[in-house]
Design a protein around this motif. Structure first.
Motif, PDB file in Angstrom:
ATOM      1  N   ALA A  94     -29.725  10.142 -12.467  1.00  0.00           N
ATOM      2  CA  ALA A  94     -29.006  11.310 -12.987  1.00  0.00           C
ATOM      3  C   ALA A  94     -27.748  11.586 -12.167  1.00  0.00           C
ATOM      4  CB  ALA A  94     -29.925  12.528 -12.967  1.00  0.00           C
ATOM      5  N   ALA A  95     -27.864  11.449 -10.842  1.00  0.00           N
ATOM      6  CA  ALA A  95     -26.704  11.673  -9.989  1.00  0.00           C
ATOM      7  C   ALA A  95     -25.619  10.638 -10.254  1.00  0.00           C
ATOM      8  CB  ALA A  95     -27.126  11.638  -8.520  1.00  0.00           C
ATOM      9  N   ALA A  96     -26.033   9.388 -10.441  1.00  0.00           N
ATOM     10  CA  ALA A  96     -25.062   8.331 -10.736  1.00  0.00           C
ATOM     11  C   ALA A  96     -24.387   8.573 -12.084  1.00  0.00           C
ATOM     12  CB  ALA A  96     -25.761   6.970 -10.734  1.00  0.00           C
ATOM     13  N   ALA A  97     -25.162   9.018 -13.060  1.00  0.00           N
ATOM     14  CA  ALA A  97     -24.591   9.303 -14.379  1.00  0.00           C
ATOM     15  C   ALA A  97     -23.570  10.432 -14.296  1.00  0.00           C
ATOM     16  CB  ALA A  97     -25.698   9.663 -15.366  1.00  0.00           C
ATOM     17  N   ASP A  98     -23.910  11.501 -13.559  1.00  0.00           N
ATOM     18  CA  ASP A  98     -22.973  12.622 -13.409  1.00  0.00           C
ATOM     19  C   ASP A  98     -21.700  12.178 -12.694  1.00  0.00           C
ATOM     20  OD1 ASP A  98     -24.767  14.278 -14.667  1.00  0.00           O
ATOM     21  OD2 ASP A  98     -25.619  15.080 -12.805  1.00  0.00           O
ATOM     22  N   PHE A  99     -21.864  11.347 -11.672  1.00  0.00           N
ATOM     23  CA  PHE A  99     -20.693  10.871 -10.912  1.00  0.00           C
ATOM     24  C   PHE A  99     -19.764  10.040 -11.786  1.00  0.00           C
ATOM     25  CE2 PHE A  99     -18.788   7.370  -8.475  1.00  0.00           C
ATOM     26  CZ  PHE A  99     -17.948   8.100  -7.643  1.00  0.00           C
ATOM     27  N   LEU A 100     -20.344   9.073 -12.522  1.00  0.00           N
ATOM     28  CA  LEU A 100     -19.518   8.199 -13.351  1.00  0.00           C
ATOM     29  C   LEU A 100     -18.875   8.954 -14.506  1.00  0.00           C
ATOM     30  CD1 LEU A 100     -21.767   5.006 -13.409  1.00  0.00           C
ATOM     31  CD2 LEU A 100     -19.521   5.232 -12.342  1.00  0.00           C
ATOM     32  N   ILE A 113     -33.393  -5.857 -11.154  1.00  0.00           N
ATOM     33  CA  ILE A 113     -34.466  -4.905 -10.869  1.00  0.00           C
ATOM     34  C   ILE A 113     -33.916  -3.610 -10.277  1.00  0.00           C
ATOM     35  CG2 ILE A 113     -36.517  -4.540  -9.440  1.00  0.00           C
ATOM     36  CD1 ILE A 113     -36.856  -7.694  -9.730  1.00  0.00           C
ATOM     37  N   MET A 114     -32.877  -3.720  -9.438  1.00  0.00           N
ATOM     38  CA  MET A 114     -32.362  -2.540  -8.766  1.00  0.00           C
ATOM     39  C   MET A 114     -31.354  -1.767  -9.620  1.00  0.00           C
ATOM     40  SD  MET A 114     -31.876  -3.713  -4.803  1.00  0.00           S
ATOM     41  CE  MET A 114     -31.435  -2.033  -4.392  1.00  0.00           C
ATOM     42  N   LEU A 115     -30.551  -2.473 -10.414  1.00  0.00           N
ATOM     43  CA  LEU A 115     -29.420  -1.826 -11.081  1.00  0.00           C
ATOM     44  C   LEU A 115     -29.662  -1.482 -12.549  1.00  0.00           C
ATOM     45  CD1 LEU A 115     -26.450  -3.871  -9.546  1.00  0.00           C
ATOM     46  CD2 LEU A 115     -27.309  -1.629  -8.873  1.00  0.00           C
ATOM     47  N   VAL A 116     -30.463  -2.275 -13.253  1.00  0.00           N
ATOM     48  CA  VAL A 116     -30.664  -2.006 -14.680  1.00  0.00           C
ATOM     49  C   VAL A 116     -31.262  -0.623 -14.929  1.00  0.00           C
ATOM     50  CG1 VAL A 116     -31.881  -2.736 -16.774  1.00  0.00           C
ATOM     51  CG2 VAL A 116     -30.765  -4.437 -15.330  1.00  0.00           C
ATOM     52  N   PRO A 117     -32.308  -0.211 -14.190  1.00  0.00           N
ATOM     53  CA  PRO A 117     -32.860   1.126 -14.461  1.00  0.00           C
ATOM     54  C   PRO A 117     -31.852   2.254 -14.235  1.00  0.00           C
ATOM     55  CG  PRO A 117     -34.407  -0.176 -13.164  1.00  0.00           C
ATOM     56  CD  PRO A 117     -33.116  -0.934 -13.174  1.00  0.00           C
ATOM     57  N   ILE A 118     -30.838   2.020 -13.410  1.00  0.00           N
ATOM     58  CA  ILE A 118     -29.824   3.044 -13.159  1.00  0.00           C
ATOM     59  C   ILE A 118     -28.718   2.992 -14.195  1.00  0.00           C
ATOM     60  CG2 ILE A 118     -28.081   3.843 -11.523  1.00  0.00           C
ATOM     61  CD1 ILE A 118     -29.834   2.807  -9.268  1.00  0.00           C
ATOM     62  N   LEU A 119     -28.189   1.782 -14.462  1.00  0.00           N
ATOM     63  CA  LEU A 119     -26.973   1.662 -15.265  1.00  0.00           C
ATOM     64  C   LEU A 119     -27.223   1.627 -16.769  1.00  0.00           C
ATOM     65  CD1 LEU A 119     -25.043  -0.921 -13.051  1.00  0.00           C
ATOM     66  CD2 LEU A 119     -24.695   1.548 -13.199  1.00  0.00           C
ATOM     67  N   ALA A 120     -28.366   1.067 -17.202  1.00  0.00           N
ATOM     68  CA  ALA A 120     -28.615   0.974 -18.652  1.00  0.00           C
ATOM     69  C   ALA A 120     -28.689   2.352 -19.315  1.00  0.00           C
ATOM     70  CB  ALA A 120     -29.891   0.167 -18.916  1.00  0.00           C
ATOM     71  N   PRO A 121     -29.399   3.346 -18.755  1.00  0.00           N
ATOM     72  CA  PRO A 121     -29.403   4.672 -19.388  1.00  0.00           C
ATOM     73  C   PRO A 121     -28.014   5.330 -19.416  1.00  0.00           C
ATOM     74  CG  PRO A 121     -31.228   4.466 -17.847  1.00  0.00           C
ATOM     75  CD  PRO A 121     -30.329   3.291 -17.614  1.00  0.00           C
ATOM     76  N   ILE A 122     -27.205   5.069 -18.377  1.00  0.00           N
ATOM     77  CA  ILE A 122     -25.855   5.634 -18.360  1.00  0.00           C
ATOM     78  C   ILE A 122     -25.017   5.022 -19.474  1.00  0.00           C
ATOM     79  CG2 ILE A 122     -23.776   5.955 -16.976  1.00  0.00           C
ATOM     80  CD1 ILE A 122     -25.511   5.758 -14.486  1.00  0.00           C
ATOM     81  N   ALA A 123     -25.180   3.707 -19.699  1.00  0.00           N
ATOM     82  CA  ALA A 123     -24.445   3.053 -20.787  1.00  0.00           C
ATOM     83  C   ALA A 123     -24.817   3.659 -22.136  1.00  0.00           C
ATOM     84  CB  ALA A 123     -24.739   1.552 -20.778  1.00  0.00           C
ATOM     85  N   VAL A 124     -26.099   3.960 -22.332  1.00  0.00           N
ATOM     86  CA  VAL A 124     -26.536   4.596 -23.575  1.00  0.00           C
ATOM     87  C   VAL A 124     -25.898   5.981 -23.709  1.00  0.00           C
ATOM     88  CG1 VAL A 124     -28.528   5.521 -24.807  1.00  0.00           C
ATOM     89  CG2 VAL A 124     -28.701   3.305 -23.659  1.00  0.00           C
TER      90      VAL A 124
END
Length: 426
Positions: free
Chosen positions: A299-305, A337-348
């Motif tokens: 969530a923090a990464a999504a808000d930042f981007l 394993i480390m990045l997909v769970p973070i970045l894939a939801p942000i892309a959606v």
């Protein structure tokens, strides 16, 4: 606590510690810092690998091992030679075409590199220098992670959750895989012409092509049966992988006659070791992913981007730049394993097509498998051919550039990725 876990992981990884062990210690450090019970780690590890779709990876690896033991490489090489004919860089073209077809059997770049390197590099060395020969085979082997069935796409789909399907990703990789093959062939022709390499390969003959096509037809039908069944909804990717194993055994025992019962233990062992490495990474990374979820990192990464840019295209560009850097230093499975769970939801959240984002993600990290300093395909080829890493790196850069050109094409023209999956209903 997530920061502590990540710092421990990267610190150990940069010191050369095996990635699975580094992930495990990083997860333990994070749990201790957050005063979370240690029992969480084994629970998360077990939950991560207790997955039916994940079973497709060892089965596809076993199918690839069995097909190599069955003697398919010789048939693929002869068929490729019949297709290519006599050209500048003819033997290089033959290796690339054979790599494309082997990719539709093995599903993994490392397995393809081992098979192609052992079978084709001696023949290529009679016509080209060692560095160019090794670079061509490494590039051809790298098609194994793009052309379906792809183990990398299975891992991505598993980590991305329900936003993307394995079958859809498989189909998204078809056109980029063909573009990569064409790009490698054109580049090999240009380099062969510039360096004055002789004409190589057998002169083209339509009769010879028909004969070799008939001999290779059972092998060529395997991806048609397996991928066709998955796309058609006849069976799941895991069931398709099991069918691929049965198909490989039938070809080896009854058609080529080269597969023996004594070959099964060694094939099972190599498939088990290869899949265990992937499973260990997924299991140990589950603890780190849990810490990221607890600390609200996605969530923090999504808000930042989203605060940084509101443009989906700019987000994609930023992610691609990040993955280029990550691919140079981190093994691809760990990166998924480390990045997909973070970045894939942000892309959606940005409204980006999940299939497009998934293919771009995989293609970028696949290119990283040929990029120093942590290019696993480079190390495999150097081990097989005994070529120095310096020579390999000097010759591999043009082929790496082709992969990034195709990546840029897919980024700018999304239809190259989404056209075929959409036609098939994904």
């Amino acid at each position: 606590m997530t920061l502590i876990a990540v710092l421990v992981f990267f610190g150990l990884a940069l010191l050369g510690t095996p990635l699975a062990f580094a992930l495990g210690l990083g997860s333990v450090a994070g749990l201790m810092a957050g005063d979370i019970p240690m029992t969480v780690l084994p629970q998360r590890m077990m939950h991560a690998v207790n997955s039916f779709p994940l079973m497709a990876i060892p089965l596809f690896m076993l199918a690839g091992e069995l097909m190599v033991k069955a003697g398919i490489m010789q048939r693929l090489v002869e068929f490729s030679n019949a297709v290519v004919g006599r050209l500048h860089g003819g033997v290089a073209h033959m290796g690339i075409v054979a790599g494309m077809m082997l990719a539709a059997v093995s599903g993994a770049a490392v397995a393809s590199a081992s098979a192609l390197g052992s079978a084709l590099v001696p023949a290529m060395r009679r016509n080209y220098d060692d560095g160019f020969s090794s670079a061509v085979i490494a590039s051809a082997a790298n098609l194994g992670a793009i052309i379906p069935p792809s183990n990398a796409m299975i891992v991505y789909a598993l980590m991305a959750g329900s936003s993307v399907s394995v079958g859809g990703l498989f189909m998204a990789g078809v056109v980029p895989g063909m573009l990569l093959t064409i790009g490698f062939v054109v580049l090999s022709s240009f380099i062969s012409w510039r360096r004055g390499y002789p004409l190589t390969g057998r002169p083209f003959s339509f009769r010879h092509l028909l004969r070799e096509t008939w001999r290779a037809l059972p092998v060529l039908m395997m991806p048609v049966v397996v991928i066709g069944g998955i796309v058609g909804g006849v069976f799941t990717p895991t069931e398709g992988a099991a069918i691929a194993v049965i198909y490989a055994m039938l070809v080896g025992f009854f058609l080529t006659g080269k597969l023996r019962l004594s070959d099964l233990p060694s094939s099972l062992f190599r498939a088990a070791v290869g899949s265990a490495m992937v499973a260990a990474l997924i299991a140990f990374a589950a603890g780190l992913t849990f810490l990221m979820t607890v600390d609200m990192v996605p969530a923090a990464a999504a808000d930042f981007l989203q605060g940084l840019t509101a443009s989906p295209m700019m987000f994609l560009v930023l992610v691609m730049i990040l993955l280029i850097v990550v691919g140079m230093f981190i093994e691809s499975n760990a990166a998924y394993i480390m990045l997909v769970p973070i970045l894939a939801p942000i892309a959606v959240a940005y409204g980006i097509d999940p299939l497009l984002f998934g293919l771009l993600f995989v293609l970028n990290l696949v290119a990283g498998m040929m990029t120093p300093p942590v290019g696993v395909v480079l190390f495999v080829m150097c081990g097989i051919t005994k070529v120095s890493m310096a020579s390999m790196i000097r010759n591999i850069w043009p082929f790496v550039a082709v992969q990034y050109v195709v990546l840029l094409m897919c980024l700018l023209v999304p239809g190259l990725v989404t056209w075929l999956p959409r036609i098939l209903g994904y």
